[in-house]
Enzyme design. Sequence first.
Site, PDB file in Angstrom:
ATOM      1  N   LYS A 113      19.120  62.536   3.400  1.00  0.00           N
ATOM      2  CA  LYS A 113      17.855  63.174   3.038  1.00  0.00           C
ATOM      3  C   LYS A 113      18.042  64.632   2.669  1.00  0.00           C
ATOM      4  O   LYS A 113      17.371  65.134   1.784  1.00  0.00           O
ATOM      5  CB  LYS A 113      16.842  63.032   4.184  1.00  0.00           C
ATOM      6  CG  LYS A 113      16.415  61.587   4.354  1.00  0.00           C
ATOM      7  CD  LYS A 113      15.182  61.434   5.191  1.00  0.00           C
ATOM      8  CE  LYS A 113      14.756  59.984   5.218  1.00  0.00           C
ATOM      9  NZ  LYS A 113      14.452  59.479   6.537  1.00  0.00           N
ATOM     10  N   LYS A 192      19.376  49.348  -0.275  1.00  0.00           N
ATOM     11  CA  LYS A 192      18.747  48.994   1.002  1.00  0.00           C
ATOM     12  C   LYS A 192      17.230  49.130   0.904  1.00  0.00           C
ATOM     13  O   LYS A 192      16.739  50.130   0.368  1.00  0.00           O
ATOM     14  CB  LYS A 192      19.280  49.945   2.089  1.00  0.00           C
ATOM     15  CG  LYS A 192      18.766  49.640   3.467  1.00  0.00           C
ATOM     16  CD  LYS A 192      19.045  50.788   4.433  1.00  0.00           C
ATOM     17  CE  LYS A 192      17.856  51.722   4.539  1.00  0.00           C
ATOM     18  NZ  LYS A 192      17.843  52.638   5.661  1.00  0.00           N
ATOM     19  N   LYS A 195      11.369  52.647   2.879  1.00  0.00           N
ATOM     20  CA  LYS A 195      10.132  53.321   2.455  1.00  0.00           C
ATOM     21  C   LYS A 195      10.483  54.511   1.575  1.00  0.00           C
ATOM     22  O   LYS A 195       9.815  54.798   0.591  1.00  0.00           O
ATOM     23  CB  LYS A 195       9.344  53.801   3.677  1.00  0.00           C
ATOM     24  CG  LYS A 195       8.640  52.672   4.401  1.00  0.00           C
ATOM     25  CD  LYS A 195       8.223  53.052   5.809  1.00  0.00           C
ATOM     26  CE  LYS A 195       8.116  51.806   6.675  1.00  0.00           C
ATOM     27  NZ  LYS A 195       8.294  52.057   8.110  1.00  0.00           N
TER      28      LYS A 195
HETATM   29  P1  TYM Z   1      12.932  52.657  10.830  1.00  0.00           P
HETATM   30  O1  TYM Z   1      11.500  52.839  11.116  1.00  0.00           O
HETATM   31  O2  TYM Z   1      13.524  53.269   9.617  1.00  0.00           O
HETATM   32  O3  TYM Z   1      13.287  51.120  10.780  1.00  0.00           O
HETATM   33  C1  TYM Z   1      12.875  50.266  11.818  1.00  0.00           C
HETATM   34  C2  TYM Z   1      13.897  49.152  12.028  1.00  0.00           C
HETATM   35  O4  TYM Z   1      14.038  48.392  10.822  1.00  0.00           O
HETATM   36  C3  TYM Z   1      15.401  48.339  10.458  1.00  0.00           C
HETATM   37  N1  TYM Z   1      15.492  48.361   8.993  1.00  0.00           N
HETATM   38  C4  TYM Z   1      16.216  47.485   8.279  1.00  0.00           C
HETATM   39  N2  TYM Z   1      16.955  46.437   8.663  1.00  0.00           N
HETATM   40  C5  TYM Z   1      17.553  45.725   7.670  1.00  0.00           C
HETATM   41  N3  TYM Z   1      17.423  46.024   6.358  1.00  0.00           N
HETATM   42  C6  TYM Z   1      16.678  47.061   5.931  1.00  0.00           C
HETATM   43  N4  TYM Z   1      16.548  47.327   4.640  1.00  0.00           N
HETATM   44  C7  TYM Z   1      16.021  47.857   6.914  1.00  0.00           C
HETATM   45  N5  TYM Z   1      15.219  48.960   6.860  1.00  0.00           N
HETATM   46  C8  TYM Z   1      14.914  49.255   8.145  1.00  0.00           C
HETATM   47  C9  TYM Z   1      16.023  49.594  11.047  1.00  0.00           C
HETATM   48  O5  TYM Z   1      17.413  49.457  11.191  1.00  0.00           O
HETATM   49  C10 TYM Z   1      15.300  49.678  12.368  1.00  0.00           C
HETATM   50  O6  TYM Z   1      15.900  48.836  13.334  1.00  0.00           O
HETATM   51  N6  TYM Z   1      15.061  55.803  14.010  1.00  0.00           N
HETATM   52  C11 TYM Z   1      14.461  54.492  13.900  1.00  0.00           C
HETATM   53  C12 TYM Z   1      13.266  54.276  14.802  1.00  0.00           C
HETATM   54  C13 TYM Z   1      13.553  54.561  16.225  1.00  0.00           C
HETATM   55  C14 TYM Z   1      14.296  53.734  17.116  1.00  0.00           C
HETATM   56  C15 TYM Z   1      14.307  54.436  18.363  1.00  0.00           C
HETATM   57  C16 TYM Z   1      14.917  52.500  16.983  1.00  0.00           C
HETATM   58  C17 TYM Z   1      13.176  55.677  16.897  1.00  0.00           C
HETATM   59  N7  TYM Z   1      13.635  55.617  18.205  1.00  0.00           N
HETATM   60  C18 TYM Z   1      14.967  53.910  19.473  1.00  0.00           C
HETATM   61  C19 TYM Z   1      15.573  51.973  18.100  1.00  0.00           C
HETATM   62  C20 TYM Z   1      15.587  52.679  19.333  1.00  0.00           C
HETATM   63  C21 TYM Z   1      14.016  54.316  12.451  1.00  0.00           C
HETATM   64  O7  TYM Z   1      13.781  55.232  11.744  1.00  0.00           O
HETATM   65  O8  TYM Z   1      13.796  53.059  12.097  1.00  0.00           O
END
Ligand code: TYM
Length: 326
Positions: A113, A192, A195
């Site tokens: 980013k 990938k 959003k």
């Molecule tokens: P976030 O909100 O970007 O994504 C949420 C979950 O979805 C998975 N994911 C994907 N898996 C496969 N293919 C894709 N294209 C794809 N896009 C998203 C992400 O790997 C994730 O599991 N930092 C985290 C949120 C978070 C979190 C935590 C997760 C905050 N604290 C503690 C686990 C434990 C995030 O931004 O996910």
Amino acid sequence: MARILTGIQSSGTPHLGNLLGAIIPAIKLSKDSKNESLFFIADMHSLTSIRDPKSLKENTYATAAAWIAFGFNTEKNIFYRQSDIPEVTELMWYLNCITPFPMLTNAHSFKDKSSKVHNVNTGLFTYPILMAADILLYDADIVPVGKDQKQHLEMTRDMVGFFNNIYGDTLTLPQSKIDEKVMTIPGIDGRKMSKSYNNFINVFLPDKKLRKQIMAIQTDSKGIKESKDPQSCNVFKIYTLLASDGDIEQMEKNYSGGNYGYGHAKQALYELIIDKYSSERSRFNKLMDQQDLIENQLQKGAKKARIIAQSVLKRVRAKVGYKNMT
Ligand code: TYM
């Protein structure tokens, strides 16, 4: 018993990548009676990109509605909103003070980013520390996530090592759980699904808008009559994640046989999504009209989550040398 924990940012409605990569596998784990699950909406992480309070609120409900619509049992488990648990920011500070600065500069999420956005905020930089605090505040054992979160989990494990080395055995070492088949779901442009790339499929959209998103999946320019390679096609890749083995085989034959255009494949994918997720889509829409019901469940969940959070924080405060509040 294993404690399962995961979170989704509320930076929009969860997309197909979130569903297949995290929500569906996590709900499956939560159905094992030997597990205790804590699933939450990472609305504090979303603040690194969302500045409009109304959208932040609406996205929080949409994220919660997606979890519930896909069958998460919020009574049996713990379902909450990150910002309802202020203890997380206190633990984050302790972790800030033991985490080497260069470790954060190596985070892919920040590097990706920071090269594109000129207005990089410190929240984006310390994002992995808040994520570690999310996990360690509840003594989580297993964290189901997509592949893009792997490095954050490794950092979390390193932070446990740094902390426990200084203060003695205090924090629980968590393990990531990344399902091979769904670890990186491709978006409509083949990158990938994300959003931030605006290349996602939102299965909760009304029929027409959903169809439009699917029709926008990028393909090569082969004509309808030509035989096509399914393995290099984004439509086929997404289709294989959702369809039965028999339907996948049939589509493969259609691709190689010719007289089958990408429009046909897209239409088949659209119909599959509508059919496969019809009850989840209707539950989601009903829930979005009953936001007070969602709110109520989140508040109940926060009460349960805070009991665990406060007991872990008490242990941490004692170790760093602070008096515990009575
Ligand atoms: P976030 O909100 O970007 O994504 C949420 C979950 O979805 C998975 N994911 C994907 N898996 C496969 N293919 C894709 N294209 C794809 N896009 C998203 C992400 O790997 C994730 O599991 N930092 C985290 C949120 C978070 C979190 C935590 C997760 C905050 N604290 C503690 C686990 C434990 C995030 O931004 O996910």
